[in-house]
Design an enzyme around this catalytic site. Sequence first.
Site, PDB file in Angstrom:
ATOM      1  N   HIS A 144     -85.760 -13.941  97.949  1.00 36.83           N
ATOM      2  CA  HIS A 144     -86.247 -13.888  99.346  1.00 36.83           C
ATOM      3  C   HIS A 144     -87.874 -14.716  99.089  1.00 36.83           C
ATOM      4  CE1 HIS A 144     -87.139 -12.268 103.589  1.00 36.83           C
ATOM      5  NE2 HIS A 144     -88.612 -12.504 102.829  1.00 36.83           N
ATOM      6  N   GLU A 145     -88.625 -14.359  98.236  1.00 39.49           N
ATOM      7  CA  GLU A 145     -90.009 -14.815  98.090  1.00 39.49           C
ATOM      8  C   GLU A 145     -89.945 -16.198  97.872  1.00 39.49           C
ATOM      9  OE1 GLU A 145     -92.097 -13.369  99.373  1.00 39.49           O
ATOM     10  OE2 GLU A 145     -90.892 -11.309  99.750  1.00 39.49           O
ATOM     11  N   HIS A 148     -89.277 -18.513 100.765  1.00 39.59           N
ATOM     12  CA  HIS A 148     -90.549 -18.949 101.406  1.00 39.59           C
ATOM     13  C   HIS A 148     -91.217 -20.084 100.881  1.00 39.59           C
ATOM     14  CE1 HIS A 148     -90.553 -15.518 104.437  1.00 39.59           C
ATOM     15  NE2 HIS A 148     -90.538 -14.677 103.268  1.00 39.59           N
ATOM     16  N   GLU A 202     -88.591 -15.203 108.115  1.00 38.61           N
ATOM     17  CA  GLU A 202     -87.919 -14.075 107.349  1.00 38.61           C
ATOM     18  C   GLU A 202     -86.393 -14.325 107.138  1.00 38.61           C
ATOM     19  OE1 GLU A 202     -89.672 -10.905 105.783  1.00 38.61           O
ATOM     20  OE2 GLU A 202     -90.399 -12.909 105.615  1.00 38.61           O
TER      21      GLU A 202
END
Length: 273
Positions: A144-145, A148, A202
């Site tokens: 997820h990070e 980004h 997100e």
Amino acid sequence: MKFLTQRVLPAALAVTMAVACQTVQTTGGGAVGVDRSQSMLISAQEIEQASNQQYQEVLAEARRKNALNRNPEQVQRVRRIAARLTPATAAFRSDAPAWRWEVNVLSSDELNAWCMAGGKIAFYSGLIERLNLSDDEIAAVMGHEIAHALREHARERVSKAMATGLGISVAGALLGVGQTGQDLMGTVAKVTFELPNSRLHETEADRIGVELAARGGYDPRAAVTLWNKMAAQSNGAPPQWLSTHPSHDSRQQDLANYAQRVMPLYERSRAGR
């Protein structure tokens, strides 16, 4: 923070911003189909440089507090997972596997993790320990990070701050007026540590994250169990750093749907190991 002064006419500023604004496609869609053009007012190189400087400041502060990589086994575990995820970034960006990736663990009770532009990752020990994360769940957070960073969400958010007059000086950044380095670092820090990501960012990170985990040989369905653990720790609400995300039920459903979509990638990756 420096802001535009009366020395720059509004009309000239509008023309300059129109010229400087770039519409970019930061990543390919991958199997999850994230496909959205982004408007940028600042270069990727500037954001990466500011992010690296900010990252080094964070590490230096943690080192002074004896909070940097205190648990060698935990650090090795996190870095081992990262080593399987970073090659998978090629599915979205051909340049990403060659980034100067760096992974460190900060001793803190916070439920937090982040990845700055160019692949600078920090994991907080509290996230691992308080939630008793499995390797699959660590991969879910990390994917997820990393997503980004792949999507250059920080660059997009800084660009938005510039356009709305909330961040670094538009005059300095676009017209070469003044010294903007410290302003840019401060804005990068703000969007990384203080301001929650938008729901759109997100959701994109969720979907790309499950694909990165699957390609790395980690069960993408762990993203759902991870979210349940986070919600339980926060009395049913997301932590502050995820507070703009859709409701628990809608996020859980979206993660489950996209995890199922990338299960063939996970199965192929597992079979090849």
